[in-house]
Enzyme design. Structure first.
Site, mmCIF file in Angstrom:
data_model
loop_
_atom_site.group_PDB
_atom_site.id
_atom_site.type_symbol
_atom_site.label_atom_id
_atom_site.label_comp_id
_atom_site.label_asym_id
_atom_site.label_seq_id
_atom_site.Cartn_x
_atom_site.Cartn_y
_atom_site.Cartn_z
ATOM 1 N N GLY A 34 -2.392 -40.935 113.077
ATOM 2 C CA GLY A 34 -1.451 -41.137 114.168
ATOM 3 C C GLY A 34 -1.069 -42.603 114.322
ATOM 4 C CD GLN A 82 -4.686 -36.737 123.209
ATOM 5 O OE1 GLN A 82 -5.017 -35.562 123.391
ATOM 6 N NE2 GLN A 82 -5.503 -37.628 122.672
ATOM 7 C CB CYS A 137 -19.107 -52.001 127.794
ATOM 8 S SG CYS A 137 -20.176 -53.306 128.358
ATOM 9 C CG HIS A 152 -8.685 -37.324 114.458
ATOM 10 N ND1 HIS A 152 -9.495 -37.701 115.507
ATOM 11 C CD2 HIS A 152 -7.765 -38.298 114.337
ATOM 12 C CE1 HIS A 152 -9.077 -38.872 115.973
ATOM 13 N NE2 HIS A 152 -8.025 -39.260 115.285
ATOM 14 C CG ASN A 189 -4.734 -41.645 125.109
ATOM 15 O OD1 ASN A 189 -3.597 -42.053 125.363
ATOM 16 N ND2 ASN A 189 -5.757 -42.464 124.946
HETATM 17 C C1 LIG Z 1 -5.812 -40.601 119.000
HETATM 18 C C2 LIG Z 1 -4.471 -41.081 119.367
HETATM 19 C C3 LIG Z 1 -3.721 -41.881 118.494
HETATM 20 C C4 LIG Z 1 -4.264 -42.387 117.179
HETATM 21 O O1 LIG Z 1 -4.375 -41.378 116.213
HETATM 22 P P1 LIG Z 1 -5.323 -41.682 114.934
HETATM 23 O O2 LIG Z 1 -5.060 -40.523 114.024
HETATM 24 O O3 LIG Z 1 -6.732 -41.692 115.467
HETATM 25 O O4 LIG Z 1 -4.916 -42.975 114.376
HETATM 26 C C5 LIG Z 1 -2.464 -42.277 118.878
HETATM 27 N N1 LIG Z 1 -1.951 -41.898 120.055
HETATM 28 C C6 LIG Z 1 -2.629 -41.126 120.931
HETATM 29 C C7 LIG Z 1 -1.991 -40.726 122.219
HETATM 30 C C8 LIG Z 1 -3.911 -40.691 120.624
HETATM 31 O O5 LIG Z 1 -4.583 -39.952 121.493
#
Ligand SMILES: *Cc1c(COP(=O)(O)O)cnc(C)c1O
Length: 393
Positions: free
Chosen positions: A71, A179, A325, A201, A151
């Site tokens: 992503g 998301q 943190c 993922h 997210n």
């Molecule tokens: C997890 C996430 C990403 C990043 O995706 P990756 O595949 O982990 O690089 C980008 N945008 C949002 C909103 C996400 O939740």
């Protein structure tokens, strides 16, 4: 002890059917899809089918689907390549609550390349003002990058209306739908979105595979340069097993879309009502009327989120908190800060994110175990005692 995994907005379990679909492409079917021989050809066929499966989930053409490594790469590509395509436009519009993959990239172009950057604020419920968006986008705007759902809070933005506003000014509209894909319906036939990011993922495919949707006719030079893969838009030999897995995951997500919006939503509501009824001073962060069906972000004032997480962890419950943190100090998340959530409440925020694997027994266990944790931590907090509790006579 069994883990009760309620951190699905961070990552998800790879579905067994996804893993089964991937397996042959590590062993017997290891060919390169670009090869001229039949051995590579059957692999190219599998990549083409995966493209169709992704396209079916979001209602677009398979030729508008480009596979990336994640992503984050999709978000980076959308921004970098659009700015390169329209060098005369010097304005970027985004929001204060984006994922770092978008936020950091936009700020890079502001600080290193002199772009004008508008980060739109949100209200206390995490909502955007479309009037303000309308006033902010102008003929100098190259790209507007606004996420579909957040997210951390699960707040869903009205991307259909946002897309129309952006397109009336001729800029490119990108949305990070990491998301939302597979959680709520997305229909690209009805919405003039130019670019959209998806990550494997987060929808029960493995880590390390993503998609960038590029609407037909959108000018987008490559970000990763090299060979001719992905119609010349993303070089590098295709990650075939992961592409096949993501295709399968999209097929399954489409099949489970109703369940996500009925059974998973009902479990999330049960968790929310259960905690609201049993815990002291709970606050829901984010607009409950426009929220992902799987996400609950809830605050318990005067209690440290990290302490709640540690105590829940001892019961096998995995969630996440709205403060991180960083270098020894607890920093509330930029999302809750943008919403103006008071410091004491932001620190006590917990995000529960469910999936189609979540059961009612698990939710009931969390409803049973969480309130005593909050109560115990509240008693230990220097601010936590309510007058009627501390004035024992
Ligand atoms: C997890 C996430 C990403 C990043 O995706 P990756 O595949 O982990 O690089 C980008 N945008 C949002 C909103 C996400 O939740």
């Amino acid at each position: 002890m069994k883990t009760i995994y309620l951190d699905n907005n961070a990552t998800t379990r790879t579905d067994d059917e996804v893993l089964d679909a991937m397996r042959p492409y590590f062993s017997d079917l290891y060919g390169n899809p670009s090869s001229m021989h039949a051995f590579g050809g059957q692999v190219a066929h599998a990549v083409a089918r995966a493209r169709e499966q992704v396209a079916a989930l979001i209602h677009c053409s398979p030729s508008e689907i480009f596979f990336t490594s994640c992503g984050t790469e999709s978000d980076n590509t959308a921004i970098h390549s659009t700015l390169e395509a329209y060098p005369e436009r010097r304005h970027i519009v985004t929001t204060r609550v984006e994922h770092p993959a978008v936020r950091v990239t936009c700020r890079h172009f502001q600080s290193r390349h002199g772009y004008r950057l508008s980060e739109l604020p949100v209200d206390s419920q995490g909502r955007l003002s479309l009037d303000l968006l309308e006033q902010t986008v102008d003929d100098d705007t190259a790209i507007v990058s606004i996420m579909h759902a957040n997210n951390e809070t699960g707040v869903v933005f009205p991307i259909e209306r946002i897309a129309q506003i952006v397109k009336s000014h001729g800029g490119v509209f990108h949305t990070d739908a990491v998301q939302t894909a597979g959680k709520i319906p997305i229909d690209l036939r009805r919405t003039p979105i130019d670019l959209m990011s998806i990550s494997g993922h987060k929808i029960h495919a493995p880590k390390g595979i993503g998609v960038l949707y590029v609407r037909h006719g959108t000018h987008l030079p490559p970000f990763i340069m090299g060979g001719h893969q992905e119609q010349g838009k993303r070089a590098g030999t295709e990650n075939v097993p992961h592409i096949v897995g993501l295709g399968k995951a999209c097929e399954l997500a489409l099949r489970h879309l109703d369940e996500e919006n009925t059974r998973v939503r009902a479990l999330r509501d049960r968790l929310r009502e259960g905690l609201m009824a049993r815990c002291m001073d709970p606050y829901i962060n984010g607009d409950p009327d426009s929220c992902l069906p799987n996400t609950l972000n809830i605050s318990f004032e005067f209690v440290e989120g990290e302490a709640i997480l540690l105590h829940m962890d001892a019961f096998g419950i995995a969630a996440s908190s709205g403060s991180a943190c960083t270098s020894g100090a607890l920093e509330p998340s930029h999302v809750l800060r943008a919403m103006g959530v008071p410091f004491t409440r932001a620190h006590g925020s917990i995000r529960f994110s469910l999936s189609r694997y979540t059961t009612q027994d698990e939710i009931d266990y969390v409803i049973e175990k969480t309130p005593p944790i909050i109560e115990k931590l509240r008693r230990m907090s220097p601010f936590g005692r309510k007058p009627e509790m501390s004035t024992k006579t």
